[in-house]
Design an enzyme around this catalytic site. Structure first.
Site, mmCIF file in Angstrom:
data_model
loop_
_atom_site.group_PDB
_atom_site.id
_atom_site.type_symbol
_atom_site.label_atom_id
_atom_site.label_comp_id
_atom_site.label_asym_id
_atom_site.label_seq_id
_atom_site.Cartn_x
_atom_site.Cartn_y
_atom_site.Cartn_z
ATOM 1 N N ASP A 67 0.873 -1.306 -0.263
ATOM 2 C CA ASP A 67 0.240 -0.384 -0.165
ATOM 3 C C ASP A 67 0.959 1.442 -0.365
ATOM 4 O O ASP A 67 2.157 0.944 0.685
ATOM 5 C CB ASP A 67 -1.111 0.095 0.980
ATOM 6 N N ASP A 136 -7.643 -3.124 13.415
ATOM 7 C CA ASP A 136 -8.998 -2.767 13.094
ATOM 8 C C ASP A 136 -9.347 -4.644 12.069
ATOM 9 O O ASP A 136 -9.904 -4.406 11.805
ATOM 10 C CB ASP A 136 -9.638 -1.595 12.470
ATOM 11 N N HIS A 138 -7.433 -4.830 9.628
ATOM 12 C CA HIS A 138 -6.848 -5.236 8.203
ATOM 13 C C HIS A 138 -5.837 -5.780 7.868
ATOM 14 O O HIS A 138 -4.600 -6.276 8.354
ATOM 15 C CB HIS A 138 -6.773 -3.354 7.669
HETATM 16 P P1 PGA Z 1 2.038 -1.843 13.189
HETATM 17 O O1 PGA Z 1 1.565 -1.831 11.240
HETATM 18 O O2 PGA Z 1 3.345 -2.447 12.641
HETATM 19 O O3 PGA Z 1 2.471 -0.560 12.845
HETATM 20 O O4 PGA Z 1 1.054 -2.453 14.459
HETATM 21 C C1 PGA Z 1 0.958 -3.067 11.039
HETATM 22 C C2 PGA Z 1 -0.588 -2.672 9.701
HETATM 23 O O5 PGA Z 1 -1.457 -1.749 10.661
HETATM 24 O O6 PGA Z 1 -0.787 -3.340 9.400
#
Ligand code: PGA
Length: 261
Positions: A67, A136, A138
């Site tokens: 992304d 959440d 995702h």
């Molecule tokens: P994080 O993000 O490693 O900063 O917890 C993971 C994500 O949102 O996929």
């Protein structure tokens, strides 16, 4: 799906990096799908170490990131292009032309997804997709209710994601509200999925993704459909899993994991 629980976050990171490194040694032309976020920083640090100390060779590897924020140029320190360059690409021998992210500055927002999908297809698809999970649920920026068949496209971010990632922006409100993301369907097309999850704050959501029903409310649960997926956790992230004894038994008895035990 396989679930591997390691005693510490450091051990989970090392195992993840080793799985990626071994895959690259077996196939020097690997196409990696890559992820960003706090969790992955130490995976990339370990890959950089393996490149420097163990001659892990990225000369013929290709990468596609999940992304990118819409509206952030590559030189913006919060863009995922900047993140990838600084945590990984600038420190290994990969050819920059072989590293791909969606173009957050494109004038053709509606066409960017199809362009990205075509670029993935042109190299024969993704061999190994590295994934984290958001609070959440995702994967990529496939927020709740994303179609489990979705392809790369632009997507609005949820309040929880804005809260989770807003901390990197000054002020937090300057965080873009939209991003390009590979779709859940794009992710499921990868030949292998390696998900890394560490820390207590992810314990509830990863339990829903691994052991709960498959649901677009937790897009990470879609990896239950994948025939070659492994989830690597530390003890803290594994805290809400019901099947821990079984997962540990599997890891200790599956011949393919013997070199990693
Ligand atoms: P994080 O993000 O490693 O900063 O917890 C993971 C994500 O949102 O996929």
């Amino acid at each position: 799906m396989e679930v591997i629980i390691q005693p510490t976050a450091e051990a989970a990171v090392k195992l993840t990096a080793r799985v990626l490194g071994d895959a690259l040694r077996r196939n020097p032309e690997m196409v990696f799908g890559l992820a960003t976020g706090a969790t992955m920083e130490s995976v990339y640090a370990e890959l950089v170490r393996m490149h420097r100390e163990e001659k892990l060779d990225f000369a013929n590897a290709k990468t596609f990131n999940l992304d990118e924020y819409i509206g952030l140029p590559p030189e913006d320190k919060n863009s995922y292009r900047y993140y990838m360059d600084n945590h990984l690409f600038n420190h290994i021998n990969i050819k920059k032309a072989n590293t791909h992210l969606p173009d957050g500055m494109t004038n053709d927002i509606a066409g960017e997804g199809a362009r990205y999908e075509a670029a993935i297809k042109a190299v024969g698809g993704i061999d190994l997709q590295l994934l984290g999970i958001g609070q959440d649920g995702h994967i990529g920026f496939n927020e709740p209710l994303s179609s489990l068949n979705s392809r790369t496209r632009d997507k609005s971010l949820t309040p929880l994601t804005l809260e989770q990632n807003g901390i990197y922006f000054d002020p937090p409100e300057s965080m873009p509200r939209r991003a390009f993301t590979m779709g859940v369907g794009t992710i499921l097309d990868a030949r292998r999925i390696v998900m890394l999850v560490t820390g207590e704050r992810k314990a509830q959501i990863i339990a829903r993704a691994v052991e709960g029903p498959v649901s677009s409310m937790v897009t990470a649960s879609a990896i239950q459909f994948h025939t070659n997926a492994v989830v690597i956790l530390d003890e803290a992230a594994a805290g809400c899993l019901q099947g821990r004894d079984y997962y540990n038994w599997s890891f200790n008895n599956e011949p393919c994991w013997e070199p990693y035990r």
